[in-house]
Design a protein around this motif. Structure first.
Motif, PDB file in Angstrom:
ATOM      1  N   GLN A 131       0.863  -1.336   0.015  1.00  0.00           N
ATOM      2  CA  GLN A 131       0.071   0.049   0.113  1.00  0.00           C
ATOM      3  C   GLN A 131       0.765   1.199  -0.031  1.00  0.00           C
ATOM      4  O   GLN A 131       0.493   2.104  -0.473  1.00  0.00           O
ATOM      5  CB  GLN A 131      -0.938  -0.162   1.284  1.00  0.00           C
ATOM      6  CG  GLN A 131      -1.877  -1.103   1.279  1.00  0.00           C
ATOM      7  CD  GLN A 131      -2.831  -1.080  -0.254  1.00  0.00           C
ATOM      8  OE1 GLN A 131      -3.244   0.247  -0.537  1.00  0.00           O
ATOM      9  NE2 GLN A 131      -3.238  -2.028  -0.632  1.00  0.00           N
ATOM     10  N   ALA A 132       2.273   1.240   0.529  1.00  0.00           N
ATOM     11  CA  ALA A 132       2.869   2.305   0.706  1.00  0.00           C
ATOM     12  C   ALA A 132       3.856   2.531  -0.648  1.00  0.00           C
ATOM     13  O   ALA A 132       4.425   3.635  -0.823  1.00  0.00           O
ATOM     14  CB  ALA A 132       3.853   2.277   2.042  1.00  0.00           C
ATOM     15  N   SER A 133       3.817   1.675  -1.113  1.00  0.00           N
ATOM     16  CA  SER A 133       4.650   1.599  -2.499  1.00  0.00           C
ATOM     17  C   SER A 133       4.431   2.616  -3.611  1.00  0.00           C
ATOM     18  O   SER A 133       2.883   3.018  -3.785  1.00  0.00           O
ATOM     19  CB  SER A 133       4.747   0.250  -3.233  1.00  0.00           C
ATOM     20  OG  SER A 133       5.633   0.411  -4.439  1.00  0.00           O
TER      21      SER A 133
END
Length: 563
Positions: free
Chosen positions: A14-16
């Motif tokens: 999700q943070a990529s």
């Protein structure tokens, strides 16, 4: 993966900065990472169940569909497409990598990773521009020019043709020398700007070398249009350029090519380049160039090689007589091509191409040999006559030319003083591309030492005549026909010819007037004390069959000019 690591791994996804998508077996979006929202503005929840290909901008859906198709040996599909941005008509380029895991019992679909390709495309565009454009002027370079011509040839209509201008700047080097190389760069940029301002939208202006530009003008109906543009280019470049270091005045030699149904990229550029070279050379030498298409030159070169092999090149001799009493002194040998179609062609029809074809020097030697043979055949009626032959710059740098001349004289039993070698001022200069061979001036001195006499042809049309008279062992000055033609009515020409004759006599040289066509001209030359004359008033160049009958008749007094 350990069960406790699953939430951690999901947080990483999700943070990529890259988009991660999971597609079902039908290619519909099952889930998406938060990067989709950050990069496109779409809410992943709203895209669940939508076709993956719907992300692409209209017209690019097929690229994503192709990436989904698995092929043997290609486990990963890729596609680079513009993607729609939420609430906007704008798009952003993305690169997608698609892994087919439909057979995987856990995934049962495709895993897609998407990257923002904006920087990649910008870098690619910058590299492409560097490869296809000139760094200094920003104009297309030779690579882009070639592409532009090829596309123009493919896309032309039935009645449309392509015009090409090859623009070479004259007097550019003095700008560099006087103002510095920065000023030279400034001038090139100004020239580029001026050229772009002259052409139409859709035309191409390219820089292909240091001071060389090419203009491509597609969609033309006649050659007149490109010729008119060429004139405008010459006029525009001739206007002064105001640089930071001062005012620069240059000019341009502009060559022209116009396409036909058989035109190619190579042919058009070669024809325009050759046309430019002819114009530049003509301006230096004061001659009028013969314009030929590249295909015409190539065909003529092939024909000339065959003509030499078949013995179609013949020496025609034009008589040279004493102006004072009409005595027949000698002859000038002039090449004529006895064409198999029945025409007899003068040197202006082919000799420039002969040197390009590599047979020019061979033709010169053939004519010299024939001329000596013809003169030897007249020794029973003209034992002291001479014959003059023309030598080009290529002849003069041949290290064997003096030996060849000596052998030719021996073969025909002529004395060295019975041969006059005619050279132009330009031919006596050192040629940059031939400096490793013999020096023209050394060759002429060696010929003079052999006893052959030297004539400076077309005297007065060059730019260093007095220098050559001082350096070379000249025996004869041949006054150019352009001066002789005006001596009856033009006082300037009359004074020039008078000065040349006076100069020749003061240096102990022989003066020959070329191109005498009227009795009035001959009478003026007598009054000026000119030594000899040749021209159509006296006789046109005579073929081998015509020569002896004419000489016999002339010596009988039938054709003696009036005293």
């Amino acid at each position: 993966m350990a069960g406790g690591d699953v939430p951690r791994f999901q947080a990483v996804v999700q943070a990529s900065s890259a988009i991660t998508l999971l597609l079902d077996t039908e290619g519909r979006i099952h889930s998406a990472s938060a990067a989709l929202t950050r990069l496109t503005g779409f809410d992943p929840e709203h895209l669940v169940g939508e076709a993956f290909v719907s992300l692409a901008a209209p017209g690019h859906e097929g690229d994503l569909l192709d990436a989904l198709r698995s092929r043997p040996g290609r486990p990963v599909g890729t596609a680079e497409v513009p993607v729609r941005l939420a609430g906007s008509e704008q798009t952003r380029p993305f690169r997608f990598e698609v892994v087919d895991l439909r057979e995987d019992p856990v995934v049962q679909g495709w895993v897609v990773t998407g990257y923002d390709a904006s920087e990649l495309q910008s870098a690619r565009s910058a590299l492409e521009r560097l490869a296809t454009h000139d760094a200094l002027t920003g104009l297309p370079n030779r690579i882009a020019l070639t592409t532009a011509i090829r596309e123009a040839l493919v896309g032309r209509g039935a009645l449309d043709e392509i015009g090409v201008l090859f623009v070479d700047l004259d007097r550019f080097k003095p700008v560099n020398d006087l103002f510095g190389h920065e000023a030279g760069d400034e001038l090139l940029i100004a020239v580029a700007t001026r050229l772009v301002g002259l052409v139409r939208l859709g035309d191409t202006v390219a820089r292909i070398g240091g001071d060389e530009f090419v203009v491509i003008a597609p969609g033309l109906r006649s050659r007149h249009a490109i010729e008119e543009l060429g004139r405008r280019v010459e006029q525009a470049i001739a206007e002064p350029f105001v640089l930071r270091g001062g005012v620069a005045s240059i000019s341009a030699s502009v060559g022209i090519a116009f396409s036909d149904e058989a035109a190619t990229v190579t042919a058009l550029l070669a024809e325009a380049d050759q046309s430019m070279f002819q114009i530049k050379t003509a301006r230096r030498n004061g001659a009028v160039p013969r314009a030929r298409r590249w295909t015409e030159r190539r065909e003529l070169a092939t024909m000339l090689r065959g003509a030499v092999e078949r013995g179609e090149m013949k020496a025609h001799l034009q008589p040279v007589v004493a102006v004072a009493d009409g005595r027949l002194r000698g002859f000038e040998a002039l090449v004529r091509w006895h064409h198999p179609h029945g025409r007899v062609l003068g040197p202006g029809e082919f000799l420039d191409v002969a040197f390009e074809a590599g047979v020019g020097t061979q033709i010169d030697r053939i004519i010299a040999d024939q001329a000596c043979s013809l003169l030897a055949g007249l020794r029973h009626v003209l034992p002291d006559a001479w014959v003059s032959v023309n030598m080009s710059a290529h002849d003069l740098v041949d290290p064997r030319i003096v030996e060849v001349v000596a052998d030719t004289l021996d073969l025909h039993g002529l004395l060295p003083r019975q041969l006059l070698v005619e050279v132009t001022e330009q031919a006596t200069l050192e040629l940059p591309g031939l400096r490793e061979l013999a020096s023209p001036q050394v060759t002429l001195r060696d010929l003079a030492h052999l006893g052959v006499r030297i004539a400076l042809d077309d005297f007065g049309t060059g730019y260093s005549s007095l220098t050559h008279l001082r350096k070379l062992k000249v025996h004869t000055i041949k006054i150019d026909r352009s001066f002789v033609g005006g001596i009856v009515r033009d006082t300037t020409d009359l004074n020039l010819v008078s000065a040349i004759v006076g100069l020749a006599h003061s240096l102990g040289l022989h003066a020959v007037a070329e191109g005498v066509e009227s009795a009035e001209q001959l009478e003026v030359l007598r009054g000026l004390g000119c030594d000899s004359a040749q021209g159509y008033l006296l006789s046109r160049p005579l073929s081998p069959d015509e020569l002896e009958p004419w000489v016999v008749s002339y010596l009988a007094g039938d054709r003696m000019p009036a005293a």
